[in-house]
Design a protein around this motif. Sequence first.
Motif, PDB file in Angstrom:
ATOM      1  N   ARG A  29      65.068  19.711  16.135  1.00  0.00           N
ATOM      2  CA  ARG A  29      65.487  19.003  17.344  1.00  0.00           C
ATOM      3  C   ARG A  29      64.378  18.066  17.795  1.00  0.00           C
ATOM      4  NH1 ARG A  29      66.732  23.151  21.701  1.00  0.00           N
ATOM      5  NH2 ARG A  29      68.404  21.761  22.401  1.00  0.00           N
ATOM      6  N   ALA A  30      64.784  16.866  18.205  1.00  0.00           N
ATOM      7  CA  ALA A  30      63.819  15.831  18.581  1.00  0.00           C
ATOM      8  C   ALA A  30      64.207  15.189  19.902  1.00  0.00           C
ATOM      9  CB  ALA A  30      63.740  14.763  17.490  1.00  0.00           C
ATOM     10  N   VAL A  31      63.192  14.756  20.639  1.00  0.00           N
ATOM     11  CA  VAL A  31      63.368  13.946  21.842  1.00  0.00           C
ATOM     12  C   VAL A  31      62.601  12.648  21.645  1.00  0.00           C
ATOM     13  CG1 VAL A  31      62.787  13.731  24.301  1.00  0.00           C
ATOM     14  CG2 VAL A  31      63.708  15.892  23.422  1.00  0.00           C
ATOM     15  N   VAL A  32      63.254  11.522  21.924  1.00  0.00           N
ATOM     16  CA  VAL A  32      62.603  10.216  21.871  1.00  0.00           C
ATOM     17  C   VAL A  32      62.766   9.552  23.222  1.00  0.00           C
ATOM     18  CG1 VAL A  32      62.460   7.987  20.702  1.00  0.00           C
ATOM     19  CG2 VAL A  32      63.191  10.012  19.413  1.00  0.00           C
ATOM     20  N   THR A  33      61.660   9.279  23.907  1.00  0.00           N
ATOM     21  CA  THR A  33      61.763   8.581  25.188  1.00  0.00           C
ATOM     22  C   THR A  33      61.887   7.076  24.935  1.00  0.00           C
ATOM     23  OG1 THR A  33      59.373   8.234  25.534  1.00  0.00           O
ATOM     24  CG2 THR A  33      60.305  10.344  26.265  1.00  0.00           C
ATOM     25  N   GLY A  34      62.558   6.401  25.864  1.00  0.00           N
ATOM     26  CA  GLY A  34      62.734   4.960  25.708  1.00  0.00           C
ATOM     27  C   GLY A  34      63.548   4.607  24.477  1.00  0.00           C
ATOM     28  N   ALA A  35      64.559   5.421  24.183  1.00  0.00           N
ATOM     29  CA  ALA A  35      65.307   5.259  22.935  1.00  0.00           C
ATOM     30  C   ALA A  35      66.533   4.372  23.082  1.00  0.00           C
ATOM     31  CB  ALA A  35      65.721   6.619  22.399  1.00  0.00           C
ATOM     32  N   ALA A  36      66.612   3.602  24.160  1.00  0.00           N
ATOM     33  CA  ALA A  36      67.758   2.715  24.342  1.00  0.00           C
ATOM     34  C   ALA A  36      67.477   1.289  23.883  1.00  0.00           C
ATOM     35  CB  ALA A  36      68.201   2.711  25.808  1.00  0.00           C
ATOM     36  N   SER A  37      66.238   1.031  23.432  1.00  0.00           N
ATOM     37  CA  SER A  37      65.916  -0.333  23.000  1.00  0.00           C
ATOM     38  C   SER A  37      64.746  -0.303  22.022  1.00  0.00           C
ATOM     39  CB  SER A  37      65.560  -1.227  24.198  1.00  0.00           C
ATOM     40  OG  SER A  37      64.372  -0.759  24.822  1.00  0.00           O
ATOM     41  N   GLY A  38      64.582  -1.428  21.309  1.00  0.00           N
ATOM     42  CA  GLY A  38      63.399  -1.659  20.489  1.00  0.00           C
ATOM     43  C   GLY A  38      63.123  -0.591  19.451  1.00  0.00           C
ATOM     44  N   ILE A  39      61.828  -0.250  19.310  1.00  0.00           N
ATOM     45  CA  ILE A  39      61.459   0.710  18.279  1.00  0.00           C
ATOM     46  C   ILE A  39      61.957   2.113  18.609  1.00  0.00           C
ATOM     47  CG2 ILE A  39      59.454  -0.644  17.564  1.00  0.00           C
ATOM     48  CD1 ILE A  39      57.671   1.420  18.918  1.00  0.00           C
ATOM     49  N   GLY A  40      62.270   2.364  19.872  1.00  0.00           N
ATOM     50  CA  GLY A  40      62.837   3.664  20.221  1.00  0.00           C
ATOM     51  C   GLY A  40      64.163   3.904  19.532  1.00  0.00           C
ATOM     52  N   VAL A  41      64.997   2.870  19.473  1.00  0.00           N
ATOM     53  CA  VAL A  41      66.289   2.983  18.792  1.00  0.00           C
ATOM     54  C   VAL A  41      66.072   3.297  17.311  1.00  0.00           C
ATOM     55  CG1 VAL A  41      68.370   1.744  18.087  1.00  0.00           C
ATOM     56  CG2 VAL A  41      67.437   1.415  20.391  1.00  0.00           C
ATOM     57  N   GLU A  42      65.171   2.560  16.683  1.00  0.00           N
ATOM     58  CA  GLU A  42      64.963   2.731  15.241  1.00  0.00           C
ATOM     59  C   GLU A  42      64.269   4.049  14.920  1.00  0.00           C
ATOM     60  OE1 GLU A  42      66.641   0.907  13.364  1.00  0.00           O
ATOM     61  OE2 GLU A  42      67.200  -0.422  15.015  1.00  0.00           O
ATOM     62  N   THR A  43      63.435   4.521  15.822  1.00  0.00           N
ATOM     63  CA  THR A  43      62.830   5.842  15.658  1.00  0.00           C
ATOM     64  C   THR A  43      63.910   6.916  15.696  1.00  0.00           C
ATOM     65  OG1 THR A  43      60.769   5.096  16.692  1.00  0.00           O
ATOM     66  CG2 THR A  43      61.156   7.466  16.624  1.00  0.00           C
ATOM     67  N   ALA A  44      64.768   6.838  16.705  1.00  0.00           N
ATOM     68  CA  ALA A  44      65.855   7.812  16.827  1.00  0.00           C
ATOM     69  C   ALA A  44      66.803   7.729  15.643  1.00  0.00           C
ATOM     70  CB  ALA A  44      66.609   7.577  18.133  1.00  0.00           C
ATOM     71  N   ARG A  45      67.100   6.505  15.192  1.00  0.00           N
ATOM     72  CA  ARG A  45      68.007   6.340  14.056  1.00  0.00           C
ATOM     73  C   ARG A  45      67.445   7.004  12.789  1.00  0.00           C
ATOM     74  NH1 ARG A  45      71.510   2.345  13.790  1.00  0.00           N
ATOM     75  NH2 ARG A  45      70.161   0.895  14.950  1.00  0.00           N
ATOM     76  N   ALA A  46      66.153   6.804  12.550  1.00  0.00           N
ATOM     77  CA  ALA A  46      65.538   7.402  11.365  1.00  0.00           C
ATOM     78  C   ALA A  46      65.628   8.924  11.413  1.00  0.00           C
ATOM     79  CB  ALA A  46      64.090   6.945  11.235  1.00  0.00           C
ATOM     80  N   LEU A  47      65.316   9.510  12.564  1.00  0.00           N
ATOM     81  CA  LEU A  47      65.391  10.965  12.698  1.00  0.00           C
ATOM     82  C   LEU A  47      66.819  11.449  12.505  1.00  0.00           C
ATOM     83  CD1 LEU A  47      63.057  11.401  15.806  1.00  0.00           C
ATOM     84  CD2 LEU A  47      62.455  11.763  13.407  1.00  0.00           C
ATOM     85  N   ALA A  48      67.774  10.708  13.066  1.00  0.00           N
ATOM     86  CA  ALA A  48      69.181  11.075  12.905  1.00  0.00           C
ATOM     87  C   ALA A  48      69.618  10.978  11.452  1.00  0.00           C
ATOM     88  CB  ALA A  48      70.053  10.167  13.777  1.00  0.00           C
ATOM     89  N   SER A  49      69.090   9.984  10.735  1.00  0.00           N
ATOM     90  CA  SER A  49      69.465   9.811   9.334  1.00  0.00           C
ATOM     91  C   SER A  49      68.997  10.971   8.467  1.00  0.00           C
ATOM     92  CB  SER A  49      68.883   8.493   8.787  1.00  0.00           C
ATOM     93  OG  SER A  49      67.478   8.606   8.575  1.00  0.00           O
ATOM     94  N   ALA A  50      67.992  11.685   8.959  1.00  0.00           N
ATOM     95  CA  ALA A  50      67.471  12.851   8.232  1.00  0.00           C
ATOM     96  C   ALA A  50      68.051  14.155   8.779  1.00  0.00           C
ATOM     97  CB  ALA A  50      65.948  12.875   8.311  1.00  0.00           C
ATOM     98  N   ASN A  51      69.147  14.036   9.558  1.00  0.00           N
ATOM     99  CA  ASN A  51      69.949  15.185  10.020  1.00  0.00           C
ATOM    100  C   ASN A  51      69.363  15.936  11.210  1.00  0.00           C
ATOM    101  OD1 ASN A  51      71.894  14.831   7.884  1.00  0.00           O
ATOM    102  ND2 ASN A  51      70.383  15.756   6.503  1.00  0.00           N
ATOM    103  N   ALA A  52      68.407  15.351  11.914  1.00  0.00           N
ATOM    104  CA  ALA A  52      67.894  16.003  13.121  1.00  0.00           C
ATOM    105  C   ALA A  52      68.914  15.893  14.253  1.00  0.00           C
ATOM    106  CB  ALA A  52      66.589  15.356  13.560  1.00  0.00           C
ATOM    107  N   GLU A  53      68.833  16.830  15.185  1.00  0.00           N
ATOM    108  CA  GLU A  53      69.516  16.666  16.479  1.00  0.00           C
ATOM    109  C   GLU A  53      68.578  15.845  17.355  1.00  0.00           C
ATOM    110  OE1 GLU A  53      69.668  19.249  20.383  1.00  0.00           O
ATOM    111  OE2 GLU A  53      70.853  20.229  18.805  1.00  0.00           O
TER     112      GLU A  53
END
Length: 311
Positions: A29-53
């Motif tokens: 399980r992961a938390v990404v702050t500021g994940a609605a824009s910029g590198i936050g989106v891509e950080t969250a996307r990468a984690l999601a692509s590896a099957n994280a919640e």
Amino acid sequence: MNDSRITTPFGAQSTAADVIAGIDLDGRRAVVTGAASGIGVETARALASANAEVTLAVRDVAAGERVATEITASTGNSRIRVAPLDLADPASIAAFVADWTGPLHILINNAGIMAPPLTRTPQGWEIQFGTNHLGHFALATGLHDALAAAGRSRVVSVSSRGHRLAPVDFEDINFERREYDPWVGYGQSKTANILFAVEADKRWAAAGITVNALHPGAIIASNLTRHMSKEELDAAKASGEEFKSPEQGAATSVLLATWPELDGVGGRYFEDCNEALRGATERSGVADYALDPEAAARLWQVSTDMLVNRI
């Protein structure tokens, strides 16, 4: 440290997808702050692509929901949550922490603001220090037990090479006596992000929590630049700087959050997916004052006092 600094197969042009290729985060399980824009989106996307919640911790919940829908569509991962979080508001942070249940394996302190006009939080804190450092400090310390419960967890502190603009001025953190300079304020907050990693890793390593800081690179297409004037943006573009895409900008965060070879490695500062050289040059390296253990310990105490006394 230079002789023993950590290097990886990745570099400035690597993307978050490159870094996380072959890694499976199912059950984590992961938390990404500021994940609605910029590198936050891509950080969250990468984690999601590896099957994280993945929980997107954002000020604008509607924007977060749009991003969550898009990440699910692009990754096939529907375990994307959105939760409100305003890092300038201690009550919002406390509510986020209170709402969290169960273990937390990855916390990426990504959100930030850069070089706004002088603004203070209701507590009187200069807004960059209050948001970039104190907000994340309160969030991470509030989630400590969840991170410890994960057994092996990582905290990632998104700093900037802008830390080289200023150390933390412990005598006047909130610009109550000195003249406010937005870039000095930004530099101070980014130095604080690194010092947090140094002290948090020292305090928390025994609980299985490792903490590192990083410079993501210069990303001109980012909400972070919204307070920059056209002249400042034009000057940045004309400087010869090599700018990164958001996907490249997220790579070092994702590396620190997931790369297996970094298990148990903490209290360090990375750039371009490798540990930075000690001693800053014009465009790279980490300032000695940002890794100073005495300053890190002092900042921890000052931050604790500010949160206790002024909430």
